[in-house]
Motif scaffolding. Sequence first.
Motif, PDB file in Angstrom:
ATOM      1  N   UNK A 209       7.552   2.701   7.497  1.00 36.04           N
ATOM      2  CA  UNK A 209       6.224   2.910   6.928  1.00 36.04           C
ATOM      3  C   UNK A 209       6.303   3.735   5.652  1.00 36.04           C
ATOM      4  N   UNK A 210       7.181   4.739   5.629  1.00 34.37           N
ATOM      5  CA  UNK A 210       7.289   5.568   4.434  1.00 34.37           C
ATOM      6  C   UNK A 210       7.834   4.762   3.258  1.00 34.37           C
ATOM      7  N   UNK A 216       9.561   1.273  -1.966  1.00 36.43           N
ATOM      8  CA  UNK A 216      11.009   1.114  -2.056  1.00 36.43           C
ATOM      9  C   UNK A 216      11.403  -0.345  -1.807  1.00 36.43           C
ATOM     10  N   UNK A 217      12.531  -0.749  -2.422  1.00 33.16           N
ATOM     11  CA  UNK A 217      13.039  -2.085  -2.147  1.00 33.16           C
ATOM     12  C   UNK A 217      13.817  -2.080  -0.836  1.00 33.16           C
ATOM     13  N   UNK A 218      14.347  -3.242  -0.479  1.00 32.61           N
ATOM     14  CA  UNK A 218      14.967  -3.368   0.839  1.00 32.61           C
ATOM     15  C   UNK A 218      16.212  -2.491   0.961  1.00 32.61           C
ATOM     16  N   UNK A 359      -7.267  -5.208   4.986  1.00 29.53           N
ATOM     17  CA  UNK A 359      -5.947  -5.528   5.532  1.00 29.53           C
ATOM     18  C   UNK A 359      -4.990  -6.057   4.474  1.00 29.53           C
ATOM     19  N   UNK A 360      -5.522  -6.627   3.390  1.00 33.42           N
ATOM     20  CA  UNK A 360      -4.622  -7.166   2.360  1.00 33.42           C
ATOM     21  C   UNK A 360      -3.758  -6.077   1.742  1.00 33.42           C
ATOM     22  N   UNK A 361      -4.256  -4.818   1.749  1.00 35.77           N
ATOM     23  CA  UNK A 361      -3.467  -3.718   1.193  1.00 35.77           C
ATOM     24  C   UNK A 361      -2.232  -3.448   2.041  1.00 35.77           C
ATOM     25  N   UNK A 362      -2.333  -3.710   3.335  1.00 38.48           N
ATOM     26  CA  UNK A 362      -1.206  -3.462   4.228  1.00 38.48           C
ATOM     27  C   UNK A 362      -0.077  -4.449   3.974  1.00 38.48           C
ATOM     28  N   UNK A 363      -0.420  -5.700   3.695  1.00 36.59           N
ATOM     29  CA  UNK A 363       0.594  -6.740   3.587  1.00 36.59           C
ATOM     30  C   UNK A 363       1.079  -6.968   2.159  1.00 36.59           C
ATOM     31  N   UNK A 364       0.384  -6.406   1.185  1.00 36.92           N
ATOM     32  CA  UNK A 364       0.774  -6.633  -0.204  1.00 36.92           C
ATOM     33  C   UNK A 364       2.148  -6.018  -0.487  1.00 36.92           C
ATOM     34  N   UNK A 365       3.058  -6.831  -1.021  1.00 37.87           N
ATOM     35  CA  UNK A 365       4.417  -6.393  -1.379  1.00 37.87           C
ATOM     36  C   UNK A 365       5.175  -5.821  -0.185  1.00 37.87           C
ATOM     37  N   UNK A 366       4.822  -6.235   1.018  1.00 40.16           N
ATOM     38  CA  UNK A 366       5.497  -5.719   2.213  1.00 40.16           C
ATOM     39  C   UNK A 366       6.835  -6.425   2.399  1.00 40.16           C
ATOM     40  N   UNK A 368      10.143  -7.923   4.575  1.00 44.11           N
ATOM     41  CA  UNK A 368      10.212  -8.770   5.767  1.00 44.11           C
ATOM     42  C   UNK A 368      10.261  -7.935   7.036  1.00 44.11           C
ATOM     43  N   UNK A 369      11.017  -6.843   6.985  1.00 46.76           N
ATOM     44  CA  UNK A 369      11.112  -5.980   8.164  1.00 46.76           C
ATOM     45  C   UNK A 369       9.758  -5.368   8.502  1.00 46.76           C
ATOM     46  N   UNK A 370       9.002  -5.009   7.468  1.00 45.66           N
ATOM     47  CA  UNK A 370       7.693  -4.393   7.693  1.00 45.66           C
ATOM     48  C   UNK A 370       6.743  -5.404   8.332  1.00 45.66           C
ATOM     49  N   UNK A 371       6.692  -6.607   7.788  1.00 43.39           N
ATOM     50  CA  UNK A 371       5.819  -7.641   8.351  1.00 43.39           C
ATOM     51  C   UNK A 371       6.250  -7.983   9.776  1.00 43.39           C
TER      52      UNK A 371
END
Length: 610
Positions: A209-210, A216-218, A359-366, A368-371
Amino acid sequence: MTQAESSDPDAVVAAELARLRADAEAAEAELKAARARAALAAAEEAAARASQAPPDTPRPVSEPVGDGPLTEDGVAAVVRGYTFDEPGLHLGALVNGEAVPTAQVRIPFGMLNRHGLVAGATGTGKTRTLQLLAEQIAAGGVPVFAADIKGDLSGVATPGEPSEKLLARTRAIGQDWQPAASATEYFSLGGIGTGVPIRATVSAFGPLLLSKVLGLNQTQESSLGLVFHYADANGLALVDLSDLRAVLTYLTSAEGKAELKELGGLSAATAGVILRELITFADGGADVFFGEPEFDVRDILRTAPDGRGIINLLEIPGVADKPELFSTFLMYLLAELFEILPEVGDLDRPKLVFFFDEAHLLFRDASKDFVAAIVQTVRLIRSKGVGVFFVTQTPKDVPSDVLAQLGSRVQHALRAFTPEDAAALRATVRTYPTSGYDLERVLQELGTGEAIVTVMSEKGAPTPVAWTRLRAPLGLMSPSASEKIQATVAGSPLLAAYAEAVDRESAREILTARMNAAAEAAAAADAAAEQARIEAELAKQRAAHDRAQADAEKKARKEYERLLKQSAGSRSTRTTRRADPSPIDRVLGSKATQSILREVIRGVFGTARR
């Protein structure tokens, strides 16, 4: 009621609850009867038409009713589809040209943990739909948590204000509207705002989450995970951002470079990038959201003394300029619920319904691990009695793996001003079951407060697609007065536990003490080495001095002996025949004279000690 009962507050509350429960059951029974009568009337009319036709005449295709797109059979199917035996939420009435008050659209309480989506363009009524759902869920004894993005959800704590327009609308859809207030608790992130402060420790927030918050990138995300692992393995509590900065600073310092090397995949350059992002993040004021006392998510599962669920509102306007932070913070709360709640299976009513606004703010630029983490949480938290409703502008804002977990959909109007919008609209239409609507057209024609609805029935099957005119909330559809909000917060039983921040010993203090001790040890070692060098130099100089002195004394002794020999030789040649020494010889040969001569010679050659 007897005088004894009237003087007992508990008896009064119990009696009032019994009365309200009886009224609710009566209203429920009346509504079921009305639906049944409507369905029966439609069926009888169809049967009558069929019986009047000649035997060899095929049964006519059902025609649309009035100006609406649905036929009589279609309306009857909607009535049957939304007639449930168990209690549920009342969304509104079917629209088929005009509102059909006998065709009520509902969601069973038992299906709320199958999650849902409330979507629609700006200004189409999503916030009011959220308020309508929250009020009814709380009235049914289930707590609610929602983020108050614009501040106007706070009106749930204040009874609504009637107007002719409002009452005309509610009468047309069969709603007996009466103003009512809901039990409400106000929270704020880190104390920025009026509500009870919500904080989280960096350790509990976690690297995934941080990383989303820091952008940060992957590679950097996985490196941050190594830092958390190092801190956990070494007993370094990460309470606030300064603790995490202290760990990164230590690992990139001379004292910690050996331990950094042992971490393997963490390079000094990557650690430096993460450290810079943290400093920028903290300088923006985000450090107040992390710390102690850490919020216990069980506090949003409370109910009011009268049995109603409490609507917990997280005040967002104070941090509106940090959308990634508050959306990720909501995900943190949901993940914490997933961690602490036991498995309960399917309940008649969920333990909590969680509304995920914007909710779009949560998934924007997320990543793969986060999703993947979100998908897993949404999939599994259902069995822990929590329902999640995502609130956003278009369904395409939510990943398909998440959409696949959602059982209820309330879709407000969509706009198609660009080719991309048109493509998104067609993609949305394809996700709905077959219906009597031209959804690509209807979704652009919906009025404010209208939506296309499909939910899960009590049997777990999708209900018919229904063009619905939604009910009006019973609370105020604008912000509550600030004085009322402040009074509610001041009287909250949670304020004493969370109002004041606590700064205990954590990674920053431990590493500071460790680095100070290392610095002191290094300084002591340097001082000892310098002292040893000085002493060695002194010993060297002393040895050289002693050697020089010994050489000088040796030379003086030789010179003395030479002079003595010379003096003795000259005397012997002149006095060989004299048996007794002269007075001068006696003087020169005395010990006192020799001592004086020795001192004179030392003085001449500089060998006397000073």
